[in-house]
Design a protein around this motif. Structure first.
Motif, short mmCIF file in Angstrom:
data_model
loop_
_atom_site.label_atom_id
_atom_site.label_comp_id
_atom_site.label_asym_id
_atom_site.label_seq_id
_atom_site.Cartn_x
_atom_site.Cartn_y
_atom_site.Cartn_z
N GLY A 237 72.48 13.43 55.98
CA GLY A 237 71.42 13.19 54.99
C GLY A 237 70.89 14.52 54.50
N PRO A 238 70.06 14.50 53.46
CA PRO A 238 69.51 15.74 52.95
C PRO A 238 68.77 16.53 54.03
CG PRO A 238 69.06 13.92 51.45
CD PRO A 238 69.62 13.32 52.71
N ALA A 239 68.93 17.84 54.00
CA ALA A 239 68.29 18.67 55.02
C ALA A 239 66.76 18.58 54.94
CB ALA A 239 68.74 20.13 54.87
N SER A 240 66.22 18.39 53.74
CA SER A 240 64.77 18.28 53.60
C SER A 240 64.26 17.02 54.31
CB SER A 240 64.35 18.27 52.14
OG SER A 240 64.92 17.15 51.46
N VAL A 241 65.06 15.96 54.31
CA VAL A 241 64.69 14.74 55.02
C VAL A 241 64.71 15.00 56.53
CG1 VAL A 241 65.33 12.35 55.51
CG2 VAL A 241 65.51 13.24 53.17
N GLU B 270 72.47 29.14 48.77
CA GLU B 270 71.74 28.37 47.75
C GLU B 270 71.07 27.15 48.39
OE1 GLU B 270 74.84 29.50 47.39
OE2 GLU B 270 74.35 31.09 45.94
N ASP B 271 71.76 26.53 49.33
CA ASP B 271 71.17 25.39 50.05
C ASP B 271 69.92 25.83 50.81
OD1 ASP B 271 73.17 23.56 49.25
OD2 ASP B 271 74.46 24.17 50.91
N THR B 272 69.99 27.01 51.43
CA THR B 272 68.84 27.52 52.17
C THR B 272 67.66 27.75 51.25
OG1 THR B 272 70.29 28.57 53.81
CG2 THR B 272 68.02 29.38 53.67
N LYS B 273 67.91 28.39 50.12
CA LYS B 273 66.83 28.67 49.17
C LYS B 273 66.20 27.38 48.65
CE LYS B 273 68.70 33.11 47.69
NZ LYS B 273 69.40 33.85 46.60
N ALA B 274 67.04 26.36 48.42
CA ALA B 274 66.52 25.08 47.94
C ALA B 274 65.69 24.38 49.00
CB ALA B 274 67.68 24.19 47.49
N LEU B 275 66.02 24.62 50.26
CA LEU B 275 65.32 23.94 51.36
C LEU B 275 63.98 24.60 51.69
CD1 LEU B 275 65.34 21.88 53.74
CD2 LEU B 275 66.61 23.58 55.06
N THR C 179 63.74 9.44 52.48
CA THR C 179 65.08 9.34 51.92
C THR C 179 65.07 8.94 50.44
OG1 THR C 179 65.25 7.07 52.77
CG2 THR C 179 66.20 8.82 54.12
N GLN C 180 64.05 8.17 50.05
CA GLN C 180 63.96 7.75 48.66
C GLN C 180 63.43 8.88 47.77
OE1 GLN C 180 61.43 4.32 48.88
NE2 GLN C 180 62.92 3.12 50.06
N ARG C 181 62.50 9.68 48.32
CA ARG C 181 61.90 10.78 47.56
C ARG C 181 61.88 12.05 48.41
NH1 ARG C 181 57.61 7.11 46.62
NH2 ARG C 181 56.11 8.61 47.48
#
Length: 255
Positions: free
Chosen positions: A168-172, A197-202, A251-253
């Motif tokens: 699942g998304p790392a932010s979740v 880039e994934d790290t920066k987005a997280l 997970t939805q938002r």
């Protein structure tokens, strides 16, 4: 490398690989527990469909080694410490499923306490039988969703280590783990592919939750050379009370 075994049903010991890659080796008792864990899961798999990974070498690499690779730095540090200096830790495995990474971690670190959580009662009932059969005295089991546990007094701000191998998304995953940690605690997010880039987005989501990205560790699995990454999120301040949000909302938002 093709995964196969001349002794079907028997896990390899791989002591040299354990030592070379993680600076740690299982004892004879721990090897026996790993073997019983493997046999137990193969038997239960017929009814519960716990894992598609059933060949001995693949099970060793993708379940046992992979689970402990996520805590490799802690294994190395404790390998340098005197037995009397080993510190007990409170860990939690979120969405443990068949018991990974929590059960191998509990076997490898008997002075830690590992709480195994899953939202499916059937899986937790199985894990209660499994850990009893393995003689593990340092595990607890809890039925529940991470969003609910993170708002409960007995779990929020209680753990030194939170592990999650869920897809699942790392932010979740960050929203599931950080509320459960004490300030100073560490979340371990097991991932496949990952990038800068994934790290920066997280990072903004982690900061919102009171954490920081402490490090990202990358490695190749020792038998097949598969790419693995682990994200280590350090909790540096309190998580705002509104997190985790209600079940289903992360997970939805995603943050």
């Amino acid at each position: 490398m093709t995964l196969s075994s001349s002794s079907a049903g028997t896990l390899p010991t791989q002591l040299e690989i354990w030592q070379k890659t993680l600076s740690w080796q299982p004892t004879e008792d721990q090897l026996a527990q790993f073997q019983r864990l493997y046999e137990h899961i193969l038997e239960a798999n017929q009814q519960l469909n716990l894992t598609r990974i059933t060949e001995p070498l693949e099970f060793w690499e993708k379940h046992l080694w992979d689970s402990l690779a996520g805590i490799a730095s802690m294994l190395r540090l404790e390998a340098l410490a005197e037995e009397t200096a080993l510190q007990p830790m409170q860990g939690i495995d979120i969405g443990t499923g068949a018991g990974f990474p929590g059960v191998p971690v509990a076997i490898a670190r008997p002075h830690w306490t590992v709480t195994l959580t899953d939202s499916t009662r059937k899986k937790i009932t199985y894990l209660e039988k499994l850990t009893a059969d393995l003689g593990l005295m340092n595990t607890r089991t809890v039925v529940g969703r991470a969003e609910t546990l993170g708002q409960e007094k007995q779990h929020r701000d209680r753990y030194d280590l939170a592990m999650i191998r869920a897809v699942g998304p790392a932010s979740v995953c960050a929203e599931y783990t950080l509320p459960l940690l004490r300030v100073g605690g560490l979340a371990v997010l097991y991932r496949g592919q990952w990038s800068e880039e994934d790290t920066k987005a997280l990072e903004p989501a982690v900061e919102t939750l009171g954490g920081e990205v402490a490090s990202v560790e990358s490695w190749a699995t020792p038998l097949t050379g598969g790419v693995r990454n682990c994200l280590y999120l350090r909790k540096v301040g309190p998580t705002p009370r509104e997190f985790p949000r209600l079940p289903g909302v992360p997970t939805q938002r995603p943050l």
